[in-house]
Design a protein around this motif. Sequence first.
Motif, mmCIF file in Angstrom:
data_model
loop_
_atom_site.group_PDB
_atom_site.id
_atom_site.type_symbol
_atom_site.label_atom_id
_atom_site.label_comp_id
_atom_site.label_asym_id
_atom_site.label_seq_id
_atom_site.Cartn_x
_atom_site.Cartn_y
_atom_site.Cartn_z
ATOM 1 N N LEU A 67 -0.304 2.297 -10.949
ATOM 2 C CA LEU A 67 0.288 1.612 -9.864
ATOM 3 C C LEU A 67 -0.055 0.056 -9.999
ATOM 4 C CD1 LEU A 67 1.815 1.528 -7.381
ATOM 5 C CD2 LEU A 67 -0.180 1.954 -5.967
ATOM 6 N N TYR A 68 -1.173 -0.084 -10.442
ATOM 7 C CA TYR A 68 -1.556 -1.802 -10.384
ATOM 8 C C TYR A 68 -0.868 -2.235 -11.453
ATOM 9 C CZ TYR A 68 -4.436 -5.772 -11.286
ATOM 10 O OH TYR A 68 -5.058 -6.967 -11.585
ATOM 11 N N ASP A 69 -0.844 -1.511 -12.474
ATOM 12 C CA ASP A 69 0.064 -2.044 -13.773
ATOM 13 C C ASP A 69 1.290 -2.013 -13.427
ATOM 14 O OD1 ASP A 69 -2.253 -2.319 -15.266
ATOM 15 O OD2 ASP A 69 -1.909 -0.099 -16.308
ATOM 16 N N ARG A 70 1.950 -1.264 -12.721
ATOM 17 C CA ARG A 70 3.343 -1.565 -12.243
ATOM 18 C C ARG A 70 3.606 -2.706 -11.332
ATOM 19 N NH1 ARG A 70 7.474 1.949 -12.115
ATOM 20 N NH2 ARG A 70 6.460 3.587 -12.800
ATOM 21 N N LEU A 71 2.685 -2.781 -10.463
ATOM 22 C CA LEU A 71 2.741 -4.099 -9.556
ATOM 23 C C LEU A 71 2.600 -5.102 -10.336
ATOM 24 C CD1 LEU A 71 0.797 -2.543 -6.329
ATOM 25 C CD2 LEU A 71 3.239 -2.821 -6.607
ATOM 26 N N ILE A 72 1.662 -5.409 -11.116
ATOM 27 C CA ILE A 72 1.713 -6.599 -11.921
ATOM 28 C C ILE A 72 2.861 -6.959 -12.767
ATOM 29 C CG2 ILE A 72 0.415 -7.666 -14.055
ATOM 30 C CD1 ILE A 72 -1.253 -7.617 -11.298
ATOM 31 N N GLY A 73 3.330 -5.781 -13.355
ATOM 32 C CA GLY A 73 4.805 -5.867 -13.981
ATOM 33 C C GLY A 73 5.713 -6.441 -13.005
ATOM 34 N N LEU A 74 5.773 -6.150 -11.764
ATOM 35 C CA LEU A 74 6.701 -6.519 -10.740
ATOM 36 C C LEU A 74 6.510 -8.075 -10.278
ATOM 37 C CD1 LEU A 74 7.247 -3.312 -8.685
ATOM 38 C CD2 LEU A 74 8.775 -4.354 -10.317
ATOM 39 N N GLY A 75 5.191 -8.615 -10.863
ATOM 40 C CA GLY A 75 5.183 -9.875 -10.313
ATOM 41 C C GLY A 75 4.053 -10.187 -9.524
ATOM 42 N N LEU A 76 3.195 -9.165 -9.265
ATOM 43 C CA LEU A 76 2.157 -9.481 -7.949
ATOM 44 C C LEU A 76 1.099 -10.457 -8.766
ATOM 45 C CD1 LEU A 76 0.735 -8.478 -5.447
ATOM 46 C CD2 LEU A 76 -0.730 -7.015 -7.051
ATOM 47 N N SER A 77 0.875 -11.240 -7.721
ATOM 48 C CA SER A 77 -0.081 -12.404 -7.925
ATOM 49 C C SER A 77 -0.726 -12.882 -6.871
ATOM 50 C CB SER A 77 0.565 -13.683 -8.814
ATOM 51 O OG SER A 77 1.712 -13.935 -7.849
ATOM 52 N N GLY A 78 -1.461 -13.909 -6.982
ATOM 53 C CA GLY A 78 -2.372 -14.637 -5.785
ATOM 54 C C GLY A 78 -3.220 -13.571 -5.071
ATOM 55 N N LYS A 79 -3.305 -13.847 -3.678
ATOM 56 C CA LYS A 79 -4.179 -13.135 -2.684
ATOM 57 C C LYS A 79 -3.924 -11.662 -2.718
ATOM 58 C CE LYS A 79 -7.183 -13.034 0.823
ATOM 59 N NZ LYS A 79 -8.682 -13.219 0.336
ATOM 60 N N GLY A 80 -2.822 -11.254 -2.933
ATOM 61 C CA GLY A 80 -2.543 -9.684 -3.134
ATOM 62 C C GLY A 80 -3.393 -9.138 -4.325
ATOM 63 N N LYS A 81 -3.208 -9.891 -5.515
ATOM 64 C CA LYS A 81 -3.675 -9.411 -6.634
ATOM 65 C C LYS A 81 -5.389 -9.328 -6.443
ATOM 66 C CE LYS A 81 -4.187 -10.103 -11.632
ATOM 67 N NZ LYS A 81 -5.562 -10.201 -11.570
ATOM 68 N N GLU A 82 -5.973 -10.313 -5.869
ATOM 69 C CA GLU A 82 -6.993 -10.458 -5.685
ATOM 70 C C GLU A 82 -7.569 -9.274 -4.652
ATOM 71 O OE1 GLU A 82 -8.523 -14.249 -3.838
ATOM 72 O OE2 GLU A 82 -7.228 -15.285 -5.213
ATOM 73 N N ILE A 83 -6.901 -9.092 -3.606
ATOM 74 C CA ILE A 83 -7.579 -7.779 -3.107
ATOM 75 C C ILE A 83 -7.364 -6.675 -3.690
ATOM 76 C CG2 ILE A 83 -6.687 -6.646 -0.907
ATOM 77 C CD1 ILE A 83 -5.643 -8.843 0.270
ATOM 78 N N LEU A 84 -6.352 -6.489 -4.700
ATOM 79 C CA LEU A 84 -6.237 -5.150 -5.467
ATOM 80 C C LEU A 84 -7.419 -5.128 -6.549
ATOM 81 C CD1 LEU A 84 -2.231 -4.477 -5.787
ATOM 82 C CD2 LEU A 84 -4.132 -3.272 -4.383
#
Length: 155
Positions: A67-84
Amino acid sequence: MFDQVNGLPVHALVLHAAVIFVPLLALGAIVYALIGKWRPKIEWAVVLLAVAAPVSTFVAKESGEKLYDRLIGLGLSGKGKEILDDHMGFGSMTFWFSLALGIVTLILVFLNRRGGLPKIAEWVLAAAMVILAVLSGYYVFRTGDSGATAVWGQY
């Protein structure tokens, strides 16, 4: 295998098994370690939980990575990425501590069924079980809290 089922992330479908089995294993292991007269009564449950908890945390961890890989592929970054990133670290620790707890629990049950062991060895294994149970409980809480923050929190 760990990515999706009918379009739903596997992680969302399986994470609650770990949230249930890890605390139950922790509680069962503490009771098994500290209350000798209850051991024969709860042995079967502790053995099942010693297998189910690490397996459920492994599946939750692996599906969470997909799921993380999928979200990174969709452009997740910043604070949301740090929390994950924190959430994934806590999830990994939950897996390793629940695996260690499961193994130590199975060893103590196996040795008790074989006729017991020297008291000092029993005390050392019981102490290890209690420590690992506390750590497993702590990390399953931290993992769940950081996951809830990632999904429902404001960042």
